[in-house]
Design a protein around this motif. Structure first.
Motif, PDB file in Angstrom:
ATOM      1  N   GLY A 280       0.819  -1.206   0.000  1.00  0.00           N
ATOM      2  CA  GLY A 280       0.000   0.000   0.000  1.00  0.00           C
ATOM      3  C   GLY A 280       0.850   1.252   0.000  1.00  0.00           C
ATOM      4  O   GLY A 280       0.355   2.352  -0.202  1.00  0.00           O
ATOM      5  N   ASN A 282       3.676   3.602  -1.756  1.00  0.00           N
ATOM      6  CA  ASN A 282       4.254   3.826  -3.076  1.00  0.00           C
ATOM      7  C   ASN A 282       5.566   4.580  -2.921  1.00  0.00           C
ATOM      8  O   ASN A 282       5.643   5.574  -2.206  1.00  0.00           O
ATOM      9  CB  ASN A 282       3.309   4.659  -3.942  1.00  0.00           C
ATOM     10  N   VAL A 350       4.775   6.978   0.042  1.00  0.00           N
ATOM     11  CA  VAL A 350       3.505   7.529   0.558  1.00  0.00           C
ATOM     12  C   VAL A 350       2.488   6.398   0.640  1.00  0.00           C
ATOM     13  O   VAL A 350       2.520   5.457  -0.155  1.00  0.00           O
ATOM     14  CB  VAL A 350       2.935   8.674  -0.333  1.00  0.00           C
ATOM     15  N   ASN A 351       1.634   6.515   1.608  1.00  0.00           N
ATOM     16  CA  ASN A 351       0.574   5.506   1.693  1.00  0.00           C
ATOM     17  C   ASN A 351      -0.711   6.091   1.124  1.00  0.00           C
ATOM     18  O   ASN A 351      -0.718   7.222   0.611  1.00  0.00           O
ATOM     19  CB  ASN A 351       0.427   4.997   3.128  1.00  0.00           C
ATOM     20  N   LYS A 352      -1.782   5.343   1.232  1.00  0.00           N
ATOM     21  CA  LYS A 352      -3.016   5.783   0.588  1.00  0.00           C
ATOM     22  C   LYS A 352      -3.571   7.049   1.216  1.00  0.00           C
ATOM     23  O   LYS A 352      -4.321   7.793   0.586  1.00  0.00           O
ATOM     24  CB  LYS A 352      -4.055   4.645   0.581  1.00  0.00           C
TER      25      LYS A 352
HETATM   26  C1  NAG Z   1       0.705   3.547  -6.179  1.00  0.00           C
HETATM   27  O1  NAG Z   1       0.936   3.697  -7.556  1.00  0.00           O
HETATM   28  C2  NAG Z   1       0.153   2.870  -8.391  1.00  0.00           C
HETATM   29  C3  NAG Z   1       0.570   3.070  -9.818  1.00  0.00           C
HETATM   30  O2  NAG Z   1       1.294   4.213  -9.999  1.00  0.00           O
HETATM   31  C4  NAG Z   1      -1.312   3.244  -8.164  1.00  0.00           C
HETATM   32  O3  NAG Z   1      -2.121   2.397  -8.939  1.00  0.00           O
HETATM   33  C5  NAG Z   1      -1.653   3.075  -6.705  1.00  0.00           C
HETATM   34  O4  NAG Z   1      -2.962   3.487  -6.463  1.00  0.00           O
HETATM   35  C6  NAG Z   1      -0.727   3.901  -5.847  1.00  0.00           C
HETATM   36  N1  NAG Z   1      -0.946   3.626  -4.451  1.00  0.00           N
HETATM   37  C7  NAG Z   1      -1.000   4.584  -3.506  1.00  0.00           C
HETATM   38  C8  NAG Z   1      -1.207   4.072  -2.135  1.00  0.00           C
HETATM   39  O5  NAG Z   1      -0.859   5.758  -3.773  1.00  0.00           O
END
Ligand code: NAG
Ligand code: NAG
Ligand code: NAG
Ligand code: NAG
Ligand code: NAG
Ligand code: NAG
Length: 745
Positions: A280, A282, A350-352
């Motif tokens: 989760g 990125n 970063v997280n969601k």
């Molecule tokens: C992380 O990145 C992917 C693709 O770039 C995206 O689909 C996903 O929602 C992102 N996750 C977060 C937690 O931002």
């Protein structure tokens, strides 16, 4: 140690050691970085032996290896720079922390210089330039540190319902920590026990910090996408009044040791996501630092750093010669080098909920020992009669301290003498070289005759002593250079002497390459004896005296004054008999009387008629043959052997040509003015060996291999008796040797 409370700050001013010295200018610097202090000490000022102590109001704490991992200190020696670096986390045990915003580090630098211990008390205050991220992870070389904002002290998931947003009270005595290892949950312990086990758990104004050395029993080692990762997962919890507070801390660090690629890159890898707990998250950014300071992406690219993401990995490639990399030469069974790069890397996740995690790495990347090649080229131009040997690609931490030239040693600093010289050449690529020049005739050069090349081989074996600094470790680089130069035939000197010509030449070891001959005859002691030459030969020189009228002379320019004699020595190729050089000497000789019997059948004679005749009126047997030249006492005759009434006799394999110079002796008697003049005669004779004659009875042509032996024979008889020359016993003037005067031409 324990937690530092901001109100303890006032006390600090008074605990600084009373006795301390002033540190020399330039010996150290202390700087603020994103999350740590950095102290750099130049050991050339302070001495190699130095250590640090952290100081706070509770006391003085030596920063030992074990203590530094637990308390957030890192001491590293920067190769080749004479520098020692101390990094202290802003959350290190003895750093004064004011509102997680102003950090003050008091420390002692203790140097031991030549047995004298000196303590310098130093202090630095820093304010981080960036606000703290909710989660900060530092993967130092000796420890992992994770700090989370107290606001995060609410774990996600089911427990969040219990959370009432109250801050955890740091001083609360009932905090417990439980470590998780893989799937396993270990027994909870209170903070005192955790600290005893080597963990540092601090609660600051707004953050909770946990720090651990690598390889602690509660950590787990994983492999993520092929890269080793060490993870420490701790949960802190406390029951405060009716609220149950729980904080989850995870530190995960890539333990990749780095690898070295032949393409000249040091490569370091970290998984994009370090552990499943981070799912989760990125990874949004990767920044590389040089000497602890992050640089922008374009600047990093410009320096050749490459950041690539593939197969769930982030791969960092650093050119080994990148700015900030250190190169070091090393002698270990040969000459080697290695590269070290202190990697500083920041990753932002970063997280969601868009909460940021900043992860920082300090890693020392080292290449393996790579063979280091210095090279030598022989740049000699034979025409310059000198060796020019260039030793190149010598790195800047290696210097030439001596050269041995065929075993003759010369130490640096090299003198620029007229003989051999060593000149250093510098290049912009941090290498340097040395140009060695040694003239062929330098006494150190060895010479050897090369039979197949028919040339002189000049040999120079060079043993370079290269010294690797600063250890002064020697490495010997050997090279051997050879040059061929043509060898010249001997030079023969010649001088005119009173009775002949003297030739002289120096004997050299390679003179057997050619022959010395006189005409077609090889010069040997036997030949010399046979022909009447005087040969003196020793290891140094050869001396050949060629008396006049011996075999090999050519005579010319006859006159009453004398004549010239020319003698030639030839230097011939031993194999082909080709004439390579010659020494031709012509000398002027003077004589009152002489006779020359030439190979082409001419008799030249100068006779002394001073006993009384009129030389100009004298004749040969044939009265038509008069003198070519005459003065008051002498006459010169020049005539073919077979002419002018000469007689030929063949006896004992020799041919004798004979003639007479007939002249009238003046009569000085006053009474007999009209009396008949008395006729006098001189016999002139040329004897040739029969074997050497080619046309014995040819009238028009005469040819002999050798010159004839001439004689002038005086008879003491009167004209009547002397006509019967065969019956008269002549007074034989021995083999005629004229009196010669030296005259050099
Ligand atoms: C992380 O990145 C992917 C693709 O770039 C995206 O689909 C996903 O929602 C992102 N996750 C977060 C937690 O931002
Ligand atoms: C922590 O736990 C140990 C062992 O369980 C105990 O002896 C010690 O008193 C505890 N310390 C505190 C401050 O509770
Ligand atoms: C040595 O001598 C050469 C020729 O005389 C000169 O060119 C060179 O600069 C000198 N080098 C030094 C280091 O003095
Ligand atoms: C350094 O520069 C010199 C001169 O330009 C060159 O001859 C040499 O090969 C270079 N060495 C390396 C290692 O690049
Ligand atoms: C080169 O010189 C060093 C130091 O003088 C010596 O120890 C070494 O044996 C020499 N090497 C050769 C091959 O002569
Ligand atoms: C003279 O002596 C040298 C050396 O002793 C020898 O090589 C050479 O052949 C000698 N020359 C003659 C003409 O004998």
């Amino acid at each position: 140690m324990a937690c530092l409370f901001w109100f303890g700050m006032a006390l600090l001013l008074f605990v600084l050691p009373a006795k301390s010295d002033d540190i020399p200018d330039g010996a150290h610097s202390t700087d603020c970085r994103d999350c740590y202090f950095v102290v750099t000490v130049d050991v050339s000022f302070t001495g190699e032996e130095l250590h640090f102590e952290a100081v706070d109001e509770t006391g003085v704490y030596p920063i030992t290896q074990q203590y530094s991992a637990k308390c957030g200190y890192t001491v590293s020696v920067l190769p080749r720079t004479h520098q020692v670096e101390l990094r202290a986390s802003y959350f290190s045990c003895h750093t004064e922390n004011k509102d997680d915003d102003v950090f003050t580090f008091n420390f002692n630098l203790i140097s031991n210089h030549e047995g004298k211990q000196v303590t310098y008390a130093l202090k630095k205050t820093c304010t981080p330039s960036l606000p703290w991220s909710p989660r900060e992870v530092t993967c130092e070389t000796n420890y992992m540190e994770v700090s989370v904002s107290s606001e995060m002290a609410c774990p996600s998931g089911e427990t969040s319902d219990d959370w009432n947003a109250e801050k955890p009270a740091p001083a609360a005595p009932d905090w417990q920590v439980v470590f998780h290892r893989a799937e396993e949950q270990l027994t909870p312990m209170n903070l005192s026990v955790a600290r005893e086990q080597g963990y540092s758990i601090e609660m600051t104004d707004r953050r909770i910090v946990i720090r651990t050395a690598y390889g602690q029993p509660h950590s787990s080692s994983l492999e993520v996408n092929g890269v080793p990762v060490e993870v420490v997962h701790a949960t802190l919890f406390s029951k405060q009044s009716w609220v149950f507070i729980i904080v989850d801390l995870v530190a995960a660090c890539s333990m990749h040791e780095g690898s070295y690629h032949d393409s000249g890159y040091m490569v370091w890898e970290t998984p994009e996501l370090l552990n499943p707990l981070q799912s989760g998250l990125n990874n949004t950014e990767v920044n590389i630092g040089i000497r602890g300071e992050l640089v922008q992406q374009p600047a990093a690219e410009e320096r050749g750093f490459i950041v690539e993401k593939h197969d769930g990995l982030v791969e960092i490639s650093i050119p080994y010669n990148a700015e900030g990399a250190y190169r070091k030469s090393f002698v270990s069974g040969g000459l080697h080098e290695f590269y070290v790069f202190n990697l500083y890397l920041e990753q932002i996740f970063v997280n969601k909920d868009h909460e940021e995690t900043r992860q920082r790495y300090h890693r020392m990347l080292a290449s393996p020992l790579l063979p280091l090649h210095v090279f030598t080229v022989n740049q000699a131009v034979v025409e310059e009669h000198e060796f020019t040997v260039y030793l190149g690609d010598v790195p800047d931490d290696i210097e030439l301290s001596a050269v041995e030239l065929n075993g003759h040693r010369c130490d640096a600093p090299f003198k620029n003498t007229s003989g051999h010289s060593v000149i250093e050449v510098f290049h912009p690529n941090n290498t340097h070289g040395y140009t060695l020049k040694v003239p062929f005739d330098d006494p150190v050069v060895l010479h050897q005759l090369s039979k197949e090349d028919e040339a002189m081989k000049h040999i120079l074996e060079v043993n370079y002593t290269l010294t690797v600094l600063p250890e002064n470790e020697p490495y010997f680089h050997l090279t051997s250079v050879v040059a061929l130069s043509d060898i010249a035939p001997p030079e023969i000197d010649a001088v005119c002497a009173e009775s002949g010509i003297i030739f002289k030449l120096d004997n050299r070891p390679f003179d057997y390459l050619w022959h010395i001959s006189i005409g077609s005859d090889l010069l040997t002691p036997e030949l010399a004896t046979q022909k009447g030459y005087i040969l003196t030969n020793d290891s140094q020189s050869l001396l050949l005296e060629v008396p006049l009228f011996t075999h090999g002379y050519v005579y010319e320019d006859f006159s009453l004054k004398g004549f010239t004699g020319t003698f030639e020595m030839l230097v011939k190729d031993r194999e082909t008999s080709e004439v390579l050089s010659s020494a031709l000497k012509t000398c002027q000789f003077t004589a009152t009387e002489f006779i020359v019997c030439s190979t082409d059948g001419k008799i030249t004679v100068v006779a002394d008629l001073s006993l009384g005749g009129i030389p100009a009126r004298s004749t040969l047997r044939s009265t038509y043959c008069g003198p070519k030249e005459a003065d008051d006492t002498r006459a010169l005759f020049h005539f073919p052997l077979n002419s002018c009434g000469s007689t030929v006799k063949l006896l004992n394999q020799r041919v004798t040509y004979q003639n007479e110079i007939i002249y009238s002796k003046r009569h000085f008697s006053e009474s007999k003015v009209d009396s008949e003049p008395i006729t006098e005669r001189l016999i002139v004779q040329c004897v040739y060996p029969l074997a050497g004659l080619h046309r014995l009875f040819s009238v028009h042509k005469f040819e002999s291999d050798t010159a004839g032996v001439g004689k002038i024979i005086r008879t003491s008889q009167s004209s009547a008796e002397s006509q019967e020359t065969t019956t008269v016993k002549p007074r034989l003037q021995e083999l005629y040797v004229p009196k010669l005067n030296p005259a050099q031409i």
